[in-house]
Scaffold this motif. Structure first.
Motif, PDB file in Angstrom:
ATOM      1  N   ALA A  88      46.998  38.180  36.769  1.00  0.00           N
ATOM      2  CA  ALA A  88      45.994  38.174  37.834  1.00  0.00           C
ATOM      3  C   ALA A  88      44.616  37.838  37.285  1.00  0.00           C
ATOM      4  O   ALA A  88      43.850  37.095  37.909  1.00  0.00           O
ATOM      5  CB  ALA A  88      45.976  39.526  38.544  1.00  0.00           C
ATOM      6  N   LEU A  89      44.282  38.357  36.120  1.00  0.00           N
ATOM      7  CA  LEU A  89      42.990  38.059  35.501  1.00  0.00           C
ATOM      8  C   LEU A  89      42.896  36.588  35.128  1.00  0.00           C
ATOM      9  O   LEU A  89      41.834  35.965  35.297  1.00  0.00           O
ATOM     10  CB  LEU A  89      42.780  38.926  34.263  1.00  0.00           C
ATOM     11  N   GLU A  90      43.982  36.001  34.639  1.00  0.00           N
ATOM     12  CA  GLU A  90      43.972  34.588  34.281  1.00  0.00           C
ATOM     13  C   GLU A  90      43.750  33.715  35.508  1.00  0.00           C
ATOM     14  O   GLU A  90      43.134  32.650  35.427  1.00  0.00           O
ATOM     15  CB  GLU A  90      45.297  34.207  33.598  1.00  0.00           C
ATOM     16  N   LYS A  91      44.272  34.164  36.653  1.00  0.00           N
ATOM     17  CA  LYS A  91      44.131  33.409  37.904  1.00  0.00           C
ATOM     18  C   LYS A  91      42.844  33.767  38.656  1.00  0.00           C
ATOM     19  O   LYS A  91      42.606  33.257  39.754  1.00  0.00           O
ATOM     20  CB  LYS A  91      45.328  33.682  38.817  1.00  0.00           C
ATOM     21  N   ASN A  92      42.033  34.680  38.076  1.00  0.00           N
ATOM     22  CA  ASN A  92      40.814  35.166  38.741  1.00  0.00           C
ATOM     23  C   ASN A  92      41.127  35.801  40.092  1.00  0.00           C
ATOM     24  O   ASN A  92      40.330  35.701  41.034  1.00  0.00           O
ATOM     25  CB  ASN A  92      39.806  34.025  38.918  1.00  0.00           C
ATOM     26  N   ASP A  93      42.292  36.434  40.189  1.00  0.00           N
ATOM     27  CA  ASP A  93      42.699  37.133  41.416  1.00  0.00           C
ATOM     28  C   ASP A  93      42.183  38.572  41.338  1.00  0.00           C
ATOM     29  O   ASP A  93      42.901  39.486  40.915  1.00  0.00           O
ATOM     30  CB  ASP A  93      44.223  37.093  41.556  1.00  0.00           C
ATOM     31  N   SER A  94      40.951  38.766  41.745  1.00  0.00           N
ATOM     32  CA  SER A  94      40.310  40.072  41.597  1.00  0.00           C
ATOM     33  C   SER A  94      40.955  41.133  42.481  1.00  0.00           C
ATOM     34  O   SER A  94      41.015  42.312  42.099  1.00  0.00           O
ATOM     35  CB  SER A  94      38.817  39.964  41.905  1.00  0.00           C
ATOM     36  N   ASP A  95      41.441  40.747  43.654  1.00  0.00           N
ATOM     37  CA  ASP A  95      42.064  41.725  44.551  1.00  0.00           C
ATOM     38  C   ASP A  95      43.350  42.289  43.945  1.00  0.00           C
ATOM     39  O   ASP A  95      43.590  43.497  43.971  1.00  0.00           O
ATOM     40  CB  ASP A  95      42.363  41.085  45.912  1.00  0.00           C
ATOM     41  N   ASP A  96      44.181  41.404  43.386  1.00  0.00           N
ATOM     42  CA  ASP A  96      45.427  41.856  42.771  1.00  0.00           C
ATOM     43  C   ASP A  96      45.137  42.688  41.533  1.00  0.00           C
ATOM     44  O   ASP A  96      45.774  43.726  41.301  1.00  0.00           O
ATOM     45  CB  ASP A  96      46.296  40.644  42.415  1.00  0.00           C
ATOM     46  N   ALA A  97      44.155  42.249  40.733  1.00  0.00           N
ATOM     47  CA  ALA A  97      43.796  43.010  39.528  1.00  0.00           C
ATOM     48  C   ALA A  97      43.291  44.399  39.904  1.00  0.00           C
ATOM     49  O   ALA A  97      43.596  45.384  39.220  1.00  0.00           O
ATOM     50  CB  ALA A  97      42.733  42.256  38.736  1.00  0.00           C
TER      51      ALA A  97
END
Length: 236
Positions: A196-205
């Motif tokens: 999630a961090l690699e994809k910049n998915d802050s909500d999932d992180a």
């Protein structure tokens, strides 16, 4: 923990100053309109770039009559700037502190914590962090609020503000896959969170951070690297 000052019976609200909020609502639409005007001026040149995105929009600006084309470019730019201002307002952190509770409002949600549940308060970079009775992380919220204002608010109401930052900073270890010492299931969650961090998915992180907290794992990020520690309810 550092003791705070004697409590007061009032309420202290720490938020962005009114003039800054007004400036955002005025400045961002103005900047957007300015960007729209510049795009209108360069639309003919932009249409000559191969494979440029939004080519139909640039072609429309070059072919539409004036002043219609310029007015549309200004309006679209201003609306985009207004959208950015709305996002900034939605993400804005507001902290309300009383002798009995603290409330954090951000991203359309409000988190409330009783004074008895808060064992430490500190800044970690731009993030405000609250820790609970077994060193668990109650909240970690980003914001541009002045550290001095936050410190004064919490100390005024008797909260244990940590001037030196995280009192458990030395307990963190960098996470690598299949690292031993973590509770069952934590490695899988940390793997998912790394993606999630690699994809910049802050909500999932953010959601995965909450699930890790339920396992007694506190996570801190540094340049997309995850560092972890266990709460005191789990053996170290």
């Amino acid at each position: 923990m550092k003791a705070g000052k004697e409590p007061h019976g009032d309420t202290t609200v720490v938020a962005e100053p009114l003039e800054e909020r007004i400036l955002i609502w005025v400045l961002f639409p103005a900047l957007g309109a300015g960007a729209g005007w510049l795009i209108k001026l360069g639309a003919a040149w932009l249409t000559e770039i191969p494979f440029i995105p939004f080519r139909p929009a640039f072609e429309f600006l070059t072919s539409a009559p004036e002043p219609r084309a310029t007015l549309i470019a200004l309006l679209v730019g201003a609306l985009l700037g207004l959208a950015v201002a709305c996002v900034a307002a939605w993400e804005r952190l507001t902290v309300t502190v009383t002798d009995k509770a603290v409330s954090l409002r951000c991203r359309g949600t409000t988190q409330d914590f009783t004074r008895a549940s808060v064992e430490a308060v500190f800044r970690d970079g731009k993030r405000l962090v609250l820790l609970g009775p077994v060193t668990e992380e109650l909240a970690r919220e980003s914001g541009d609020l002045k550290t001095e204002r936050l410190r004064d608010a919490f100390l005024r109401h008797g909260y244990p503000w940590q001037e030196g930052g995280d009192p458990y900073a030395g307990d963190y270890r960098r996470w690598v896959e299949d690292l031993p010492g973590l509770p069952a299931g934590a490695n899988a969650l940390l793997k998912a969170r790394a993606r999630a961090l690699e994809k910049n998915d802050s909500d999932d992180a953010r959601q995965l951070r909450t699930e890790l907290a339920e396992l007694g794992v506190v996570v801190r990020d540094e340049k997309k690297h995850q560092f972890w520690r266990l709460t005191e309810r789990f053996p170290h």
